[in-house]
Design a protein around this motif. Structure first.
Motif, PDB file in Angstrom:
ATOM      1  N   ILE A  99     -46.575 -14.759  29.486  1.00  0.00           N
ATOM      2  CA  ILE A  99     -47.542 -15.091  28.446  1.00  0.00           C
ATOM      3  C   ILE A  99     -48.883 -15.432  29.078  1.00  0.00           C
ATOM      4  O   ILE A  99     -48.958 -16.209  30.032  1.00  0.00           O
ATOM      5  CB  ILE A  99     -47.060 -16.287  27.604  1.00  0.00           C
ATOM      6  CG1 ILE A  99     -45.623 -16.053  27.108  1.00  0.00           C
ATOM      7  CG2 ILE A  99     -48.005 -16.550  26.442  1.00  0.00           C
ATOM      8  CD1 ILE A  99     -45.451 -14.854  26.234  1.00  0.00           C
ATOM      9  N   ARG A 100     -49.953 -14.866  28.561  1.00  0.00           N
ATOM     10  CA  ARG A 100     -51.303 -15.156  29.047  1.00  0.00           C
ATOM     11  C   ARG A 100     -52.202 -15.600  27.895  1.00  0.00           C
ATOM     12  O   ARG A 100     -51.760 -15.740  26.758  1.00  0.00           O
ATOM     13  CB  ARG A 100     -51.888 -13.917  29.753  1.00  0.00           C
ATOM     14  CG  ARG A 100     -51.093 -13.471  30.985  1.00  0.00           C
ATOM     15  CD  ARG A 100     -50.995 -14.553  32.053  1.00  0.00           C
ATOM     16  NE  ARG A 100     -50.155 -14.177  33.184  1.00  0.00           N
ATOM     17  CZ  ARG A 100     -50.620 -13.646  34.304  1.00  0.00           C
ATOM     18  NH1 ARG A 100     -51.911 -13.431  34.451  1.00  0.00           N
ATOM     19  NH2 ARG A 100     -49.793 -13.335  35.277  1.00  0.00           N
ATOM     20  N   SER A 101     -53.472 -15.820  28.203  1.00  0.00           N
ATOM     21  CA  SER A 101     -54.488 -16.270  27.231  1.00  0.00           C
ATOM     22  C   SER A 101     -54.195 -17.670  26.694  1.00  0.00           C
ATOM     23  O   SER A 101     -54.537 -17.990  25.550  1.00  0.00           O
ATOM     24  CB  SER A 101     -54.616 -15.273  26.068  1.00  0.00           C
ATOM     25  OG  SER A 101     -54.989 -14.003  26.551  1.00  0.00           O
ATOM     26  N   LEU A 102     -53.558 -18.507  27.507  1.00  0.00           N
ATOM     27  CA  LEU A 102     -53.317 -19.898  27.133  1.00  0.00           C
ATOM     28  C   LEU A 102     -54.422 -20.787  27.689  1.00  0.00           C
ATOM     29  O   LEU A 102     -55.255 -20.343  28.471  1.00  0.00           O
ATOM     30  CB  LEU A 102     -51.950 -20.356  27.661  1.00  0.00           C
ATOM     31  CG  LEU A 102     -50.740 -19.542  27.184  1.00  0.00           C
ATOM     32  CD1 LEU A 102     -49.468 -20.078  27.814  1.00  0.00           C
ATOM     33  CD2 LEU A 102     -50.642 -19.534  25.661  1.00  0.00           C
ATOM     34  N   GLN A 103     -54.421 -22.048  27.292  1.00  0.00           N
ATOM     35  CA  GLN A 103     -55.417 -23.010  27.749  1.00  0.00           C
ATOM     36  C   GLN A 103     -54.898 -23.751  28.977  1.00  0.00           C
ATOM     37  O   GLN A 103     -53.707 -24.032  29.087  1.00  0.00           O
ATOM     38  CB  GLN A 103     -55.737 -24.005  26.643  1.00  0.00           C
ATOM     39  CG  GLN A 103     -56.372 -23.365  25.414  1.00  0.00           C
ATOM     40  CD  GLN A 103     -57.698 -22.686  25.744  1.00  0.00           C
ATOM     41  OE1 GLN A 103     -58.579 -23.295  26.347  1.00  0.00           O
ATOM     42  NE2 GLN A 103     -57.825 -21.429  25.343  1.00  0.00           N
ATOM     43  N   PRO A 104     -55.763 -24.107  29.933  1.00  0.00           N
ATOM     44  CA  PRO A 104     -55.304 -24.820  31.126  1.00  0.00           C
ATOM     45  C   PRO A 104     -54.883 -26.251  30.830  1.00  0.00           C
ATOM     46  O   PRO A 104     -55.329 -26.857  29.848  1.00  0.00           O
ATOM     47  CB  PRO A 104     -56.530 -24.778  32.050  1.00  0.00           C
ATOM     48  CG  PRO A 104     -57.691 -24.580  31.149  1.00  0.00           C
ATOM     49  CD  PRO A 104     -57.199 -23.781  29.988  1.00  0.00           C
ATOM     50  N   ALA A 105     -53.996 -26.772  31.683  1.00  0.00           N
ATOM     51  CA  ALA A 105     -53.550 -28.174  31.623  1.00  0.00           C
ATOM     52  C   ALA A 105     -53.119 -28.576  30.215  1.00  0.00           C
ATOM     53  O   ALA A 105     -53.476 -29.632  29.709  1.00  0.00           O
ATOM     54  CB  ALA A 105     -54.652 -29.096  32.129  1.00  0.00           C
ATOM     55  N   THR A 106     -52.311 -27.720  29.596  1.00  0.00           N
ATOM     56  CA  THR A 106     -51.922 -27.922  28.198  1.00  0.00           C
ATOM     57  C   THR A 106     -50.414 -27.791  28.047  1.00  0.00           C
ATOM     58  O   THR A 106     -49.796 -26.905  28.635  1.00  0.00           O
ATOM     59  CB  THR A 106     -52.617 -26.891  27.292  1.00  0.00           C
ATOM     60  OG1 THR A 106     -54.044 -27.022  27.437  1.00  0.00           O
ATOM     61  CG2 THR A 106     -52.237 -27.080  25.833  1.00  0.00           C
ATOM     62  N   ASP A 107     -49.835 -28.685  27.242  1.00  0.00           N
ATOM     63  CA  ASP A 107     -48.422 -28.577  26.891  1.00  0.00           C
ATOM     64  C   ASP A 107     -48.245 -27.526  25.802  1.00  0.00           C
ATOM     65  O   ASP A 107     -49.028 -27.458  24.846  1.00  0.00           O
ATOM     66  CB  ASP A 107     -47.885 -29.919  26.375  1.00  0.00           C
ATOM     67  CG  ASP A 107     -47.737 -30.948  27.474  1.00  0.00           C
ATOM     68  OD1 ASP A 107     -47.770 -30.576  28.664  1.00  0.00           O
ATOM     69  OD2 ASP A 107     -47.589 -32.144  27.146  1.00  0.00           O
TER      70      ASP A 107
ATOM     71  N   VAL B   2     -49.534 -19.733  19.008  1.00  0.00           N
ATOM     72  CA  VAL B   2     -50.582 -19.101  19.808  1.00  0.00           C
ATOM     73  C   VAL B   2     -50.158 -17.770  20.399  1.00  0.00           C
ATOM     74  O   VAL B   2     -51.002 -16.990  20.856  1.00  0.00           O
ATOM     75  CB  VAL B   2     -51.051 -20.042  20.932  1.00  0.00           C
ATOM     76  CG1 VAL B   2     -51.669 -21.299  20.339  1.00  0.00           C
ATOM     77  CG2 VAL B   2     -49.920 -20.396  21.881  1.00  0.00           C
ATOM     78  N   ALA B   3     -48.869 -17.480  20.435  1.00  0.00           N
ATOM     79  CA  ALA B   3     -48.420 -16.198  20.983  1.00  0.00           C
ATOM     80  C   ALA B   3     -47.071 -15.829  20.403  1.00  0.00           C
ATOM     81  O   ALA B   3     -46.210 -16.695  20.196  1.00  0.00           O
ATOM     82  CB  ALA B   3     -48.339 -16.257  22.507  1.00  0.00           C
ATOM     83  N   LYS B   4     -46.909 -14.542  20.123  1.00  0.00           N
ATOM     84  CA  LYS B   4     -45.633 -14.011  19.667  1.00  0.00           C
ATOM     85  C   LYS B   4     -45.442 -12.644  20.289  1.00  0.00           C
ATOM     86  O   LYS B   4     -46.397 -11.957  20.614  1.00  0.00           O
ATOM     87  CB  LYS B   4     -45.574 -13.894  18.133  1.00  0.00           C
ATOM     88  CG  LYS B   4     -45.654 -15.211  17.386  1.00  0.00           C
ATOM     89  CD  LYS B   4     -45.552 -15.006  15.878  1.00  0.00           C
ATOM     90  CE  LYS B   4     -44.131 -14.678  15.470  1.00  0.00           C
ATOM     91  NZ  LYS B   4     -43.983 -14.656  13.970  1.00  0.00           N
ATOM     92  N   GLY B   5     -44.192 -12.247  20.423  1.00  0.00           N
ATOM     93  CA  GLY B   5     -43.911 -10.916  20.936  1.00  0.00           C
ATOM     94  C   GLY B   5     -42.430 -10.650  20.928  1.00  0.00           C
ATOM     95  O   GLY B   5     -41.627 -11.512  20.554  1.00  0.00           O
TER      96      GLY B   5
END
Length: 555
Positions: free
Chosen positions: A123-131, A104-107
């Motif tokens: 890191i942003r743009s992630l989903q809440p309450a998620t591993d 979901v993310a790389k950099g």
């Protein structure tokens, strides 16, 4: 994100970037002739692969983000605090699964000696309450894979939360088994470190009952930026600490030993101005190393006070009780009741009060590095009073209370507790470390008339992981001192439901809409790297009560 940092966020399966290939257009004979002298001429680091010797970590979770951390060692000369080592590209990858099939993310960014080769990625743009799982890479070498977790959405209904709670991890006093046992749980939303993540003393000055279990680095008391970086680096090599960082995000605040013992805005008990340099330089160095080496997102430059929210169930205010405080009270520096003296500073106290008043969550948690509940010593015998004074840093003669905690700044405490009462702010729970003992307390508006005086909040204090407590100072078997001291302390402090003066361990805080419960765990032997853990006691506060009660089972 700096101009040297490149990042992209996206969903779906991503193939690893193909390795770079170098084509050398030379005759085979010429290659054979040149290979040996070229290899001899290259510096040693050119043949070394980068390494991730200090693990990886995450911290300060948000509903849509997480702060990732690592430290890359680009070569054998680039040890922490050395200022040596080449610029090194470090990339990170975040995925929804441990196998990294759904990235979901790389950099990437450049790690340099200027930041001690530490790396942070917000890191942003992630989903809440998620591993999520993440790793770093450099020069073809991958770091360990770690798990992290985002917080629930701000408006989410949350059934429960669970946090590990620790403080006071003195390297020379023992092993960090508490971290290992918390890592083994696999059920933590996050873990809270309430201060004294590192200690500043020179080797041999503060071990376990006067004995060094394992020496730290550097051997001298840490004073300079290089010193603080080296000490942080030594701590981050601990396998149990790495294991916990690899399992859940940390939410950390500092206390005094990240700087120097009993520090305040203008100095510290363990700092001699001039002989040990200028306090302002030492404080600046300590803060720089802390923010380099810790996955902490400073909300206000140079401090650790900030606020996190966990859906509708709880918010967490995190305090910085070292950067702005007045010098601890003494005969020379003034009374504990002096309204011009402060532990928080005006801006932070106003920020805390405003946040508590405006909070719409069921629980209001306060990460608090020193005890806020009043504490009177009571009629302890001389053989216990003197070591207790040593443990708490009390004057051997004169003021018979701990002026380093909120007892030394009564005007700030009075204002805060009055604010809770006058605004009918319920369910405020202070989470505290520092004192090397475990406590479960009501926080009375007026301790002198309690229980007739109401309780404005509650407080759970966790004991030290390894730092000496009362039985260690007296040098008697575990449990002997607590059996004598605890009843005397409770008799003089009726708002104290429980105090254990002797054991080392950690806490697990479990929160539901109905109650907040702290389970206290103790370690079998801090000097044993394989120490076992056992449940000791549990206390809870029910919603709406502002008081603590014992419960007889851990969650």
């Amino acid at each position: 994100m700096t101009s040297r940092q490149r990042s992209s966020d996206f969903a779906g399966d991503i193939n690893s970037r193909a390795p770079r290939r170098r084509t050398v257009v030379k005759a085979a004979a010429a290659t054979a002739v040149l290979a040996a002298p070229l290899a001899a001429a290259l510096p040693a680091r050119a043949t070394e692969a980068p390494a991730f010797l200090h693990g990886v970590a995450s911290g300060d979770p948000l509903p849509d983000g997480i702060l990732l951390w690592t430290r890359v060692t680009p070569g054998s000369q680039a040890i922490p605090g050395s200022g040596l080592g080449p610029d090194t590209e470090v990339s990170w990858t975040v995925a929804k699964d441990k196998a990294f099939t759904t990235i979901v993310a790389k950099g990437s960014t450049i790690a340099t000696a200027a930041s001690d080769h530490t790396v942070k990625a917000d890191i942003r743009s992630l989903q809440p309450a998620t591993d999520y799982w993440f790793r770093f890479s450099a020069g073809g070498t991958d770091s360990p894979v770690a798990r992290t977790r985002t917080t629930p959405a701000a408006d989410a209904s949350v059934a429960g939360l669970r946090f590990g709670v620790v403080s006071c991890a003195n390297w020379e006093a023992g092993y960090f088994s508490a971290y290992r046992h918390l890592a083994a749980r696999n059920d933590l939303d996050a873990w809270l470190h309430l201060g004294d993540y590192i200690y500043e003393y020179k080797s041999g000055e503060y071990g376990t009952r006067g004995t060094v279990v394992r020496p730290h680095a550097p051997a001298n008391e840490i004073l300079t930026l290089a010193d603080y970086r080296t000490r942080h680096g030594r701590y981050k090599t601990d396998p149990d600490l790495q294991a916990l960082h690899h399992k859940a995000p940390v939410v950390a605040i500092w206390d005094d030993h990240e700087f120097a013992d009993n520090s305040w805005s203008g100095g510290a008990v363990n700092h001699t101005e001039g002989a040990e340099g200028a306090w302002s330089d030492r404080q600046t160095a300590a803060k720089q190393a802390y923010f380099e080496w810790m996955p902490v997102r400073p909300a206000i430059a140079g401090t650790t006070y900030r606020r996190l929210r966990f859906g509708k169930l709880a918010d967490l205010a995190l305090l910085d009780l070292r950067s702005f405080r007045s010098q601890q009270a003494s005969t020379a520096s003034g009374s504990v009741d002096d309204p011009d003296r402060t532990i928080t500073g005006r801006a932070q106290l106003d920020w805390l009060k405003s946040g508590l008043k405006s909070s719409d969550t069921t629980w209001r948690l306060v990460g608090n590095s020193v005890m806020i509940s009043p504490f009177a010593v009571g009629s302890l015998s001389a053989d216990l009073l003197k070591p207790l004074a040593k443990l708490l840093g009390l004057p051997q003669e004169g003021i018979a209370l701990n002026t380093d905690q909120w007892d030394g700044y009564t005007d700030d405490r009075r204002e805060l507790l009055a604010h809770l009462r006058s605004n009918a702010i319920r369910n405020t729970v202070f989470l505290t470390g520092d004192i090397h003992m475990a406590w479960a307390n009501d926080v009375p508006v007026d301790a002198g008339t309690y229980p007739l005086s109401p309780s404005a909040a509650t407080e759970f204090v966790v004991t030290s992981m390894t730092s000496d407590n009362l039985d260690d100072i007296v040098k008697v078997p575990e449990g002997v001192v607590s059996a004598v001291a605890s009843p005397v302390i409770r008799a003089a402090n009726r708002h104290v439901h429980w105090v254990d003066t002797d054991r080392h361990g950690y806490g697990v805080l479990d929160i539901t809409a109905d109650r907040a419960q702290m389970d206290y765990y103790v370690l079998s032997d801090r000097t044993n790297p394989n120490a076992t853990s056992s449940w000791a006691r549990s206390y809870r506060t029910r919603s709406g009560t502002q008081t603590v009660e014992r419960t007889y089972d851990p969650v």
